[in-house]
Motif scaffolding. Structure first.
Motif, PDB file in Angstrom:
ATOM      1  N   CYS A  48     -54.494 -36.693  58.850  1.00 47.06           N
ATOM      2  CA  CYS A  48     -53.114 -36.301  58.248  1.00 47.06           C
ATOM      3  C   CYS A  48     -53.127 -34.894  58.227  1.00 47.06           C
ATOM      4  CB  CYS A  48     -52.882 -37.020  56.927  1.00 47.06           C
ATOM      5  SG  CYS A  48     -51.456 -36.287  56.146  1.00 47.06           S
ATOM      6  N   ALA A  56     -53.881 -40.400  59.991  1.00 48.15           N
ATOM      7  CA  ALA A  56     -52.149 -40.304  60.226  1.00 48.15           C
ATOM      8  C   ALA A  56     -51.655 -41.248  60.987  1.00 48.15           C
ATOM      9  CB  ALA A  56     -52.113 -38.774  61.086  1.00 48.15           C
ATOM     10  N   ARG A  59     -45.979 -39.400  63.781  1.00 48.20           N
ATOM     11  CA  ARG A  59     -46.011 -37.895  63.882  1.00 48.20           C
ATOM     12  C   ARG A  59     -44.552 -37.590  63.866  1.00 48.20           C
ATOM     13  NH1 ARG A  59     -49.059 -33.279  65.351  1.00 48.20           N
ATOM     14  NH2 ARG A  59     -48.032 -32.056  66.390  1.00 48.20           N
ATOM     15  N   SER A  66     -48.571 -34.588  61.855  1.00 45.91           N
ATOM     16  CA  SER A  66     -49.129 -35.814  61.889  1.00 45.91           C
ATOM     17  C   SER A  66     -49.212 -36.177  60.326  1.00 45.91           C
ATOM     18  CB  SER A  66     -50.466 -35.985  62.506  1.00 45.91           C
ATOM     19  OG  SER A  66     -50.255 -35.718  63.773  1.00 45.91           O
ATOM     20  N   ARG A  87     -39.582 -39.624  64.186  1.00 48.77           N
ATOM     21  CA  ARG A  87     -40.997 -39.817  63.934  1.00 48.77           C
ATOM     22  C   ARG A  87     -41.682 -40.803  64.937  1.00 48.77           C
ATOM     23  NH1 ARG A  87     -40.664 -41.372  57.917  1.00 48.77           N
ATOM     24  NH2 ARG A  87     -38.365 -41.167  58.595  1.00 48.77           N
ATOM     25  N   ILE A  90     -48.285 -42.891  65.692  1.00 47.88           N
ATOM     26  CA  ILE A  90     -49.393 -42.316  66.333  1.00 47.88           C
ATOM     27  C   ILE A  90     -50.562 -43.507  66.924  1.00 47.88           C
ATOM     28  CG2 ILE A  90     -51.673 -41.070  66.017  1.00 47.88           C
ATOM     29  CD1 ILE A  90     -49.821 -39.318  64.001  1.00 47.88           C
ATOM     30  N   TRP A 106     -52.322 -38.948  73.175  1.00 45.32           N
ATOM     31  CA  TRP A 106     -51.732 -37.889  72.014  1.00 45.32           C
ATOM     32  C   TRP A 106     -51.238 -36.639  72.552  1.00 45.32           C
ATOM     33  CZ3 TRP A 106     -56.815 -38.268  68.452  1.00 45.32           C
ATOM     34  CH2 TRP A 106     -56.816 -39.364  67.839  1.00 45.32           C
TER      35      TRP A 106
END
Length: 419
Positions: A48, A56, A59, A66, A87, A90, A106
């Motif tokens: 996070c 996290a 995102r 994150s 959002r 993740i 990512w």
DNA sequence: GAATTACTAACTACCACAGGGTTCG
DNA sequence: ATCGAACCCTGTGGTAGTTAGTAAT
């Protein structure tokens, strides 16, 4: 709260390993998790950006950060403007992905430093990436025996798997874990038992499920993999199978609150369930863990009480063996949201808290639950083959083991009495 | 419809001991 | 710091006893 790697203490931590409860830089992550087959199974995700201490889950596109569930809740739950932020879920991963692989999953992380290749690289075939996305919200995530994902839609339509919806809902109300309940740690059932469907969802806000009544139509429990596979590693004591969670309380207890007054909405007591693992807990505190924890050193059953809201029953989960000595990290490792456990308001799937469902749907759900309860079988899992082999040859008297050399009335090797 | 009885299914405790983990010297 | 001994705890299966659920009366 240090942003530095828990392992080397030098590099900036980037990923969080739930099994190790550690924040690691990519280099250490690779080193640590290439050590053996078990460590390769650890699920990791980004750390996070706010608290630098929790995994996290989402995102925030607008803020380019994150966030763990806590911070997401704090940051996006307050203001109307922030709650509208777009959002993205993740993804988490296991194995030893390369930098390029990480960059792929990512894509929003601009800088992923090169990672030193290791012997683990050849094990890339084992890498598993949890490919959830916003559009995939609230869909059971299954893997077939080859490890490839089964289209979630087909699974959702599979009658045999219809219980997963409820399990997912339950898990999501009690945990923010990317892999609810069972997906943590080294237990094979977590990441390599590809025969059992795994629920993988992580978006905590945009689960568009409750408005679909079919959700309730598919409401039952037994196929869902809710077992704390590594319970003992987490809590240090044996546990009753989670399947018992609803055995006695019955799923009906989850439907019986529509008429419940606000005065007793937090105290749904099902007499049949009082002695078992899931029960109504009389407490005005949304989380009664504190009271159960008030006696350090005792292994009192801890009840997590999810307060009833309109159209949704009070729900409490009991975790036998949680003690006052347990840390927040322990709870998080068991898949429980620290927000949940530390007294912050629990999350409800949108709509569940405000919508109600028809009596017909309820009756149908209850009927289906009872039918499946009649037919289900829970297979015993052997954890130690050596002990089983030993037990298989032990002599007994009336089923009980006897000392070597003592008289016996049953010898498994002879299949006859007193041979 | 309520109460009682009979039956069935499910659950639990019990036993010894190997092996893993922890503590202590 | 390392090692070994002592100790503690867990899990394994078949049986008997208990409990819960259902059907019949």
């Amino acid at each position: 709260m240090s942003p530095l790697c828990d392992f080397c203490g030098e590099q900036r931590s980037m990923v969080y390993c739930r099994s190790d409860a550690a924040c690691l830089c990519l280099s250490c992550d690779r080193n640590v998790h290439s050590a053996n087959a078990l460590s390769r199974r650890h699920w990791r995700t980004l750390v996070c950006d706010r608290c630098s201490a929790q995994p996290a889950l989402v995102r925030c596109i607008e803020e380019s950060v994150s966030l763990c569930q806590n911070c997401d809740w704090t940051g996006h739950g307050g203001s109307a403007s922030a709650s509208g932020h777009k959002r993205q879920t993740i993804n988490c991963y296991s194995g030893c992905p390369s930098a390029s692989e990480l960059s792929r999953i990512w894509s929003f992380v601009l800088e992923i430093p090169p990672i030193a290749e290791s012997s683990c690289e050849q094990g890339m075939g084992m890498m598993s990436i949890n490919e959830n996305s916003v559009s995939d919200n609230w869909r059971p995530h299954a893997e077939n025996s080859s490890g490839a994902d089964i289209p979630c839609d087909s699974m959702a339509n599979n009658v045999e798997n219809d219980d997963n919806n409820f399990g997912a809902w339950l898990a999501s109300t009690s945990t923010s874990d990317v892999h609810p309940m069972s997906c943590s740690g080294d237990q094979p059932a977590c990441s390599v038992d590809s025969t059992a469907p795994k629920l993988c969802f992580s978006d905590t806000k945009d689960l568009g499920i409750s408005k679909n009544e079919s959700f309730y139509d598919d409401f039952s429990v037994d196929d869902v993999d809710l077992t704390f596979e590594n319970y003992e590693e987490l809590f240090g004591v044996s546990h009753n199978p989670t399947e018992q969670l609803f055995e006695d309380a019955g799923i009906e207890s989850f439907f019986e609150t529509k008429e419940t007054s606000a005065a007793n909405s937090n105290c749904q007591v099902n007499p049949a369930a009082e002695a078992r693992t899931i029960q109504g807990t009389c407490s005005n505190n949304p989380l009664s863990v504190d009271s159960a924890m008030s006696n350090p050193g005792t292994k009192a059953d801890s009840n997590l009480c999810f307060p009833a809201k309109e159209g949704r029953p009070a729900l409490s989960l009991s975790f036998s063996g949680l003690t006052g000595e347990s840390s927040a990290g322990d709870y998080q490792d068991c898949g429980m949201s620290p927000a949940l456990l530390m007294g912050e308001p629990p999350w409800y799937p949108p709509g569940l808290e405000s919508s109600s469902f028809s009596p017909a749907s309820r009756d149908s759900a209850v009927l289906r639950y009872k039918e499946k309860k009649k037919t289900r079988k829970f297979e015993k899992k052997i954890r130690y083959e050596s002990r089983k082999a030993r037990a298989d040859i032990r002599k007994r008297v009336k089923g009980r083991f006897v000392k070597a050399g003592d008289a016996y009335d049953y010898d498994p090797l002879c299949q006859t009495r007193s041979c």
